[in-house]
Design an enzyme around this catalytic site. Sequence first.
Site, PDB file in Angstrom:
ATOM      1  N   HIS A   1      -4.791  -6.268  -4.271  1.00 18.66           N
ATOM      2  CA  HIS A   1      -3.859  -6.507  -5.374  1.00 18.66           C
ATOM      3  C   HIS A   1      -4.500  -7.523  -6.323  1.00 18.66           C
ATOM      4  CE1 HIS A   1       0.002  -6.434  -7.370  1.00 18.66           C
ATOM      5  NE2 HIS A   1      -0.122  -7.741  -7.521  1.00 18.66           N
TER       6      HIS A   1
ATOM      7  N   ASN B   1     -13.704  -0.053  -7.838  1.00 14.70           N
ATOM      8  CA  ASN B   1     -13.708  -0.576  -6.461  1.00 14.70           C
ATOM      9  C   ASN B   1     -14.170   0.496  -5.475  1.00 14.70           C
ATOM     10  OD1 ASN B   1     -12.604  -3.455  -6.096  1.00 14.70           O
ATOM     11  ND2 ASN B   1     -11.256  -2.583  -7.644  1.00 14.70           N
TER      12      ASN B   1
ATOM     13  N   ASN C   1      -4.905  -2.916   1.348  1.00 15.49           N
ATOM     14  CA  ASN C   1      -4.765  -2.754  -0.107  1.00 15.49           C
ATOM     15  C   ASN C   1      -5.359  -3.978  -0.781  1.00 15.49           C
ATOM     16  OD1 ASN C   1      -3.786  -1.734  -2.640  1.00 15.49           O
ATOM     17  ND2 ASN C   1      -2.102  -3.207  -2.525  1.00 15.49           N
TER      18      ASN C   1
ATOM     19  N   ASP D   1       3.197  -4.300  -1.783  1.00 15.54           N
ATOM     20  CA  ASP D   1       2.496  -5.590  -1.811  1.00 15.54           C
ATOM     21  C   ASP D   1       3.066  -6.609  -0.830  1.00 15.54           C
ATOM     22  OD1 ASP D   1       1.021  -4.539  -3.968  1.00 15.54           O
ATOM     23  OD2 ASP D   1       2.543  -5.194  -5.384  1.00 15.54           O
TER      24      ASP D   1
HETATM   25  C1  GAR Z   1      -7.844  -3.026  -9.374  1.00 15.74           C
HETATM   26  O1  GAR Z   1      -7.908  -4.201 -10.126  1.00 15.74           O
HETATM   27  C2  GAR Z   1      -6.791  -3.171  -8.272  1.00 15.74           C
HETATM   28  O2  GAR Z   1      -6.651  -4.458  -7.790  1.00 15.74           O
HETATM   29  C3  GAR Z   1      -5.556  -2.720  -9.010  1.00 15.74           C
HETATM   30  O3  GAR Z   1      -5.968  -1.633  -9.775  1.00 15.74           O
HETATM   31  C4  GAR Z   1      -7.315  -1.863 -10.205  1.00 15.74           C
HETATM   32  C5  GAR Z   1      -8.116  -0.587  -9.993  1.00 15.74           C
HETATM   33  O4  GAR Z   1      -9.352  -0.679 -10.610  1.00 15.74           O
HETATM   34  N1  GAR Z   1      -4.510  -2.377  -8.075  1.00 15.74           N
HETATM   35  C6  GAR Z   1      -3.228  -2.626  -8.305  1.00 15.74           C
HETATM   36  O5  GAR Z   1      -2.820  -3.120  -9.337  1.00 15.74           O
HETATM   37  C7  GAR Z   1      -2.289  -2.239  -7.159  1.00 15.74           C
HETATM   38  N2  GAR Z   1      -1.014  -2.857  -7.313  1.00 15.74           N
HETATM   39  P1  GAR Z   1     -10.510   0.363 -10.254  1.00 15.74           P
HETATM   40  O6  GAR Z   1      -9.929   1.780 -10.417  1.00 15.74           O
HETATM   41  O7  GAR Z   1     -11.574   0.102 -11.281  1.00 15.74           O
HETATM   42  O8  GAR Z   1     -10.957   0.093  -8.860  1.00 15.74           O
END
Ligand code: GAR
Length: 208
Positions: free
Chosen positions: A117, A27, A115, A158
Site C-alpha cells: 500500500h 512493481n 499486499n 488494507d
Molecule cells: C503502487 O504504488 C501500489 O502501492 C498501489 O498501486 C501502485 C501500482 O503501481 N497500490 C494501491 O494503491 C493499493 N491500494 P504499479 O502498477 O506501477 O506497480
Amino acid sequence: METGKTHFTDPMTKHRLAVFASGAGSNAQKLIDYFKTSPFATVALIVCNKAGAGVLSIAEKEGIPSLLIEKEQFFRGNAYLPQLQEAGIDFLVLAGFLWKIPQVLISAYPKRMVNIHPALLPKFGGKGMYGQYVHEAVLQAGEMETGITIHYVDEHYDNGDIIFQTACPVLDGDTPEVVANRIHQLEHLHYPRVVEEVVRNLEQTNRD
Ligand code: GAR
C-alpha cells in the site's frame, strides 16, 4: 488437482508466486526481475483484471503466463482458485491490484498473500484509497511524511497484519505525481526482498 484444497510447495522446491496487478505493473516488473535469480521463489503467473493493462505486456515480454480475470467469476464463482492451483501457485503477491480479494482465496492462502500500500497504514487506507488518490489525500492532510506498507491480506481493505513499513518525507511544493515517484522508488527497493523474506519464513514454518 482437487478444488477447494491448496497444495503447498515441497520445502525443497521453489515457491511459485502469482502477482496480481491492475495497472502499469512497475512493481510486477521488479518482482519478476528479482525472482529470476532467487533460489527460493519464481514469478509463475500474472493475474490481471483489466484488458490492455501494462502488466499484461510485461508478462508477454517476460514469457510469463497471464490470467485475465472477470468480475462475475472472481466474486461470485470459484475466484479462479482451480486455475491458481493448477498452475501450482502457493503464494499471492498483490502489486497495485484494485479489486477486493474474495474469501475463497483468503481461506485458500492463509498467511500466503501480501499486499503493498502506498502510504503508512492505518492512515490513508480503505476502500477507494489507491494510487493517486492516496497521494492526493496525504498532500491534502498536510502530512510531513508518507511511505509504504507491506501487509498480509485479510477480508478487509488494507487491514491485515503489517510486515514492513518505511517512510519518506513530503516536501513543500510536492505534487501527487512527485510523491508517487518517491513512493514507487521505495516500493521497488523493498517489495521484492520483503516478499522473499516472507516466503523464506514459510519454508522455515514448513520444516518445523
Ligand atoms: C503502487 O504504488 C501500489 O502501492 C498501489 O498501486 C501502485 C501500482 O503501481 N497500490 C494501491 O494503491 C493499493 N491500494 P504499479 O502498477 O506501477 O506497480
